[in-house]
Design an enzyme around this catalytic site. Sequence first.
Site, PDB file in Angstrom:
ATOM      1  N   ALA A  43       0.861  -1.199   0.000  1.00  0.00           N
ATOM      2  CA  ALA A  43       0.000   0.000   0.000  1.00  0.00           C
ATOM      3  C   ALA A  43       0.888   1.236   0.000  1.00  0.00           C
ATOM      4  CB  ALA A  43      -0.893  -0.003   1.238  1.00  0.00           C
ATOM      5  N   GLU A 129      11.147  -4.514  16.346  1.00  0.00           N
ATOM      6  CA  GLU A 129      12.594  -4.311  16.496  1.00  0.00           C
ATOM      7  C   GLU A 129      13.068  -2.990  15.893  1.00  0.00           C
ATOM      8  OE1 GLU A 129      15.056  -6.530  18.130  1.00  0.00           O
ATOM      9  OE2 GLU A 129      15.717  -4.467  18.024  1.00  0.00           O
ATOM     10  N   GLY A 187      20.527  16.704   4.662  1.00  0.00           N
ATOM     11  CA  GLY A 187      19.507  15.654   4.802  1.00  0.00           C
ATOM     12  C   GLY A 187      19.639  14.840   6.086  1.00  0.00           C
ATOM     13  N   LYS A 205      11.493   6.313  22.167  1.00  0.00           N
ATOM     14  CA  LYS A 205      12.351   5.121  22.173  1.00  0.00           C
ATOM     15  C   LYS A 205      12.716   4.699  23.597  1.00  0.00           C
ATOM     16  CE  LYS A 205      14.242   6.395  17.669  1.00  0.00           C
ATOM     17  NZ  LYS A 205      15.272   7.214  17.005  1.00  0.00           N
TER      18      LYS A 205
HETATM   19  N1  HSE Z   1      15.028  10.772  13.330  1.00  0.00           N
HETATM   20  C1  HSE Z   1      15.581   9.688  14.070  1.00  0.00           C
HETATM   21  C2  HSE Z   1      17.030   9.963  14.366  1.00  0.00           C
HETATM   22  C3  HSE Z   1      15.474   8.357  13.381  1.00  0.00           C
HETATM   23  O1  HSE Z   1      17.547  11.023  14.024  1.00  0.00           O
HETATM   24  O2  HSE Z   1      17.658   9.121  14.990  1.00  0.00           O
HETATM   25  C4  HSE Z   1      14.081   7.824  13.436  1.00  0.00           C
HETATM   26  O3  HSE Z   1      13.661   7.648  14.748  1.00  0.00           O
END
Ligand code: HSE
Length: 442
Positions: A43, A129, A187, A205
């Site tokens: 998708a 994970e 980027g 996290k």
């Molecule tokens: N934007 C996150 C980072 C990665 O800079 O580690 C995705 O969680």
Amino acid sequence: MQQVNVGLIGGGTVGGGVFRALDRNGDLLAARTGVRIRVHRVAVKAFDEPRKVAIPESMLTTDWRAVVEDSGVDVVAELAGGTTVAREMILTALRLGKPVVTANKALLSAHGEALFAAAAKAGTNLYYEASVAGGIPIIKALRDGFVGNRIPHLYGIVNGTCNYILTRMQQEGAGFDEVLKEAQRLGYAEAEPSLDIDGWDSQHKVGILASLAHGFWVRPDQIHVEGIRGVTPLDIRFAGQLGYTIKLLGVVKSVPDRRSERTGGEAPVVVAVYPALVPNAHVLASVQDAFNAVFVRGDLVGDTLFYGRGAGQDPTASAVLSDLVDAARDWIHQTPRRIPPFVPHASKGRVLPLADAVSRYYVRLAVVDRPGVLARVAAILGRNRIGISSVIQPEGHPGGSVPLILMIHDAPNRSMARALRQMGRLAAVKAPPVVLRVETFA
Ligand code: HSE
């Protein structure tokens, strides 16, 4: 060879990466596991959106339900992100009894418990994970590898963007805004960077890691969060002179208190995200650029370190493939809850608010260079029963004010906040105090 059909939701960086990785390493996976994992449908947001990885048009649909509900799809990989539709996608797949693989940390952090309960109710599984630290298998490590350990502490550098910015600031002596702009141009940082630089991504996290390590679901509102906008090149330099490197840390610390000592019960846990001074001798100080690392202490295993790429197409695909193999094996062997995604086992688990804990501190004051100023600052700390471990007034800072650096012994965070307010009110203190925590990893 048995075959498991995967429905991918998302054909962008992560979904495309998984598609390509299965194409590249599918034979290897089949040889290693005895299961052929094949993408059946994908998708996407739009048929004509630019895609770095070409996916055959015959597989594409813009209707996620067409993937989830397709009777030919055995396992669903939700790689679209977001917290509203993604939740519905996952719940729909679980209700159909299909195992789900997701990389969605924001969703798990906010709704993990409900999603795991839905998986249990449907007798299927949810694998995640890729949600923390990209390619580093830290979820498996905590869930399986360390299943026999208590985890007194865990520290993670889990946001690559912040680690990249702090590394550049340290190497170039450049300011935060300048480095952020450069990181955006290259980027490394998003155009809207606050999820990363204000610590929210790390909060998602670290909440997942804390929950796994301690057996009760830690809600985002229980996690103290500070980002890196306030970190200056001056503090990075002074920290360096004192033998430290500034890192954005996710912190999960067991802190025995009177109640846990009296009852012999579980100690409460501090769960927080903040920029901290890390001693240069500690391994986390040398984690540079966009790399992630998680340092875990187990009561049996001792100190362990997990290091690698926390984001990016291939590292994330590596984690998703590992989950797909688990899901595929479960599907083939009809062992859907062989490794439950999360088992709450600490019914009395508690989070200790950071304000109620103690920390070591680095404090930088901008003070007028006059006799008696240090005595007034020291008197405030003394009145608040806060011990100073060292004081430095670096030379060579001409101007209206000079920096005064104080390294503070373990101090109750509430007392420290009060002392800082009092210092800020001194006429000789010319700017709001800069305060960073210092970690000793003791
Ligand atoms: N934007 C996150 C980072 C990665 O800079 O580690 C995705 O969680």
